[in-house]
Scaffold this active site. Structure first.
Site, PDB file in Angstrom:
ATOM      1  N   ASP A  43     -16.553  25.954 -50.406  1.00 36.01           N
ATOM      2  CA  ASP A  43     -15.672  26.172 -51.587  1.00 36.01           C
ATOM      3  C   ASP A  43     -16.843  26.406 -52.591  1.00 36.01           C
ATOM      4  O   ASP A  43     -16.966  25.906 -53.709  1.00 36.01           O
ATOM      5  CB  ASP A  43     -15.623  24.575 -52.168  1.00 36.01           C
ATOM      6  CG  ASP A  43     -14.715  23.666 -51.207  1.00 36.01           C
ATOM      7  OD1 ASP A  43     -14.118  24.435 -50.226  1.00 36.01           O
ATOM      8  OD2 ASP A  43     -14.947  22.506 -50.915  1.00 36.01           O
ATOM      9  N   GLU A 213      -4.267  25.341 -52.861  1.00 35.53           N
ATOM     10  CA  GLU A 213      -5.635  24.681 -53.608  1.00 35.53           C
ATOM     11  C   GLU A 213      -6.405  25.829 -53.969  1.00 35.53           C
ATOM     12  O   GLU A 213      -6.048  26.879 -53.754  1.00 35.53           O
ATOM     13  CB  GLU A 213      -6.203  23.774 -52.662  1.00 35.53           C
ATOM     14  CG  GLU A 213      -6.780  24.536 -51.578  1.00 35.53           C
ATOM     15  CD  GLU A 213      -7.080  23.433 -50.243  1.00 35.53           C
ATOM     16  OE1 GLU A 213      -6.941  22.009 -50.442  1.00 35.53           O
ATOM     17  OE2 GLU A 213      -7.700  23.778 -49.250  1.00 35.53           O
TER      18      GLU A 213
END
Length: 331
Positions: A43, A213
């Site tokens: 991420d 997401e």
């Protein structure tokens, strides 16, 4: 014991050879290589501060072990320096686990890191999106509010994966959401909360088709590019898609996939961020992927590759590589 001068000279000569070889190896590093740093990291948030590139990833481990974050800086995208534990749960009393997907921005000489924590599953749990502040890009960062900035599930969007976007008029927005839903909110000037839009709405739902997401937004040639991750983060088909809109609120109609696995290189390529070289139409994508040798969901590594546009402004599919990128200093 007296060591003969000849042995001392030989030892010194040997050390000189080792130092010389190490310098040569450093000079021979022509590209970043992928992954750009060692360790399990996912991420990644990529930023530029003070003519340095910065990457702020999730420490990729079991949720109960995700209690801190590291950062990495580089003058040229090739040579990276680790800054360990820029924030941890000791500095955020309400955060206990699952510190995820930081978003970092600078404002008025201060640096702010937004993060998800605790992986809340309902509105009776404590957790969500927090914000911490520091004096330097490497922190240390301290909790700004003593509580989550967003601690409720609104519009069915789990409060995780926040991205901070500054528009040309100076307004800061936060785009966030898991569980297949994405909200945009307007941040207060001091980042201590959110405030309603002109129409009175506070949480605007901007979810595009197939969104899961990991939202990202940037502006290029007057257009708003909205990107997100699709698929399951533990699986091989995790990927990135995008849309283009005329405002931060869209509407955003899915155009296509631009980042995905290459079965000959790595799987699960997704949850990314984007770097633009200041003043140049030159772009990089920083993302995580899973090495072919790994099956553990948390075994993710942070990588970088070039990102290009066609003549119509559409993003071309990214070729993921083992080589990474060549050196690019900021003037």
């Amino acid at each position: 014991m007296i060591i003969p001068k000849k042995l001392v000279l030989l030892a010194t000569f040997g050390a000189a050879i080792i130092i010389s070889e190490n310098k040569a190896l450093a000079q021979e590093k022509k590209t970043s290589g992928n992954p750009i740093v060692q360790g399990w990291y996912a991420d990644p948030e990529a930023k530029i501060f003070n003519k340095q590139y910065w990457v702020y990833p999730t420490y990729s481990a079991k949720y109960n072990d995700q209690v801190f974050m590291d950062a990495f800086s580089s003058p040229d995208l090739v040579n990276w320096t680790k800054h360990p534990r820029i924030i941890d749960t000791a500095a955020v009393k309400w955060a206990k686990r699952a510190m995820w997907a930081p978003a970092v921005t600078e404002k008025d000489g201060k640096y702010y890191i937004f993060f998800g924590a605790n992986d809340i599953q309902n509105n009776n749990e404590v957790g969500g999106i927090g914000v911490a502040v520091g004096d330097k890009p490497e922190g240390p960062f301290k909790d700004l509010l003593g509580k989550p900035l967003i601690g409720q599930i609104i519009n069915k969007a789990q409060p995780i994966d926040q991205f901070v976007f500054k528009d040309d008029d100076g307004q800061y927005y936060m785009i966030y959401g898991g569980w297949g839903q994405c909200n945009i909110v307007k941040l207060k000037n001091d980042f201590t909360g959110i405030e309603p839009f002109k129409d009175g709405e506070t949480y605007k739902l901007i979810t595009p088709k197939d969104y899961v997401e990991g939202p990202v937004m940037f502006k290029r040639k007057g257009k708003y590019y909205f990107m997100w991750s699709e698929g399951g983060w533990t699986g091989p088909d995790y990927r990135v898609a995008y849309a283009i809109g005329d405002s931060p609120f869209g509407p955003f109609n899915r155009i296509g996939t631009i980042l995905k696995q290459d079965p000959s290189i790595a799987t699960g390529a997704g949850h990314h961020s984007v770097i633009q070289v200041p003043g140049k139409d030159e772009w990089y994508i920083v993302y995580h992927r899973r090495p072919l040798t790994e099956t553990d969901g948390n075994h993710r590594v942070t990588c970088i590759d070039k990102m290009y546009f066609d003549k119509d402004g559409k993003i071309l599919p990214v070729k993921i590589t083992n080589e990474g990128v060549t050196a690019r200093k900021i003037k």
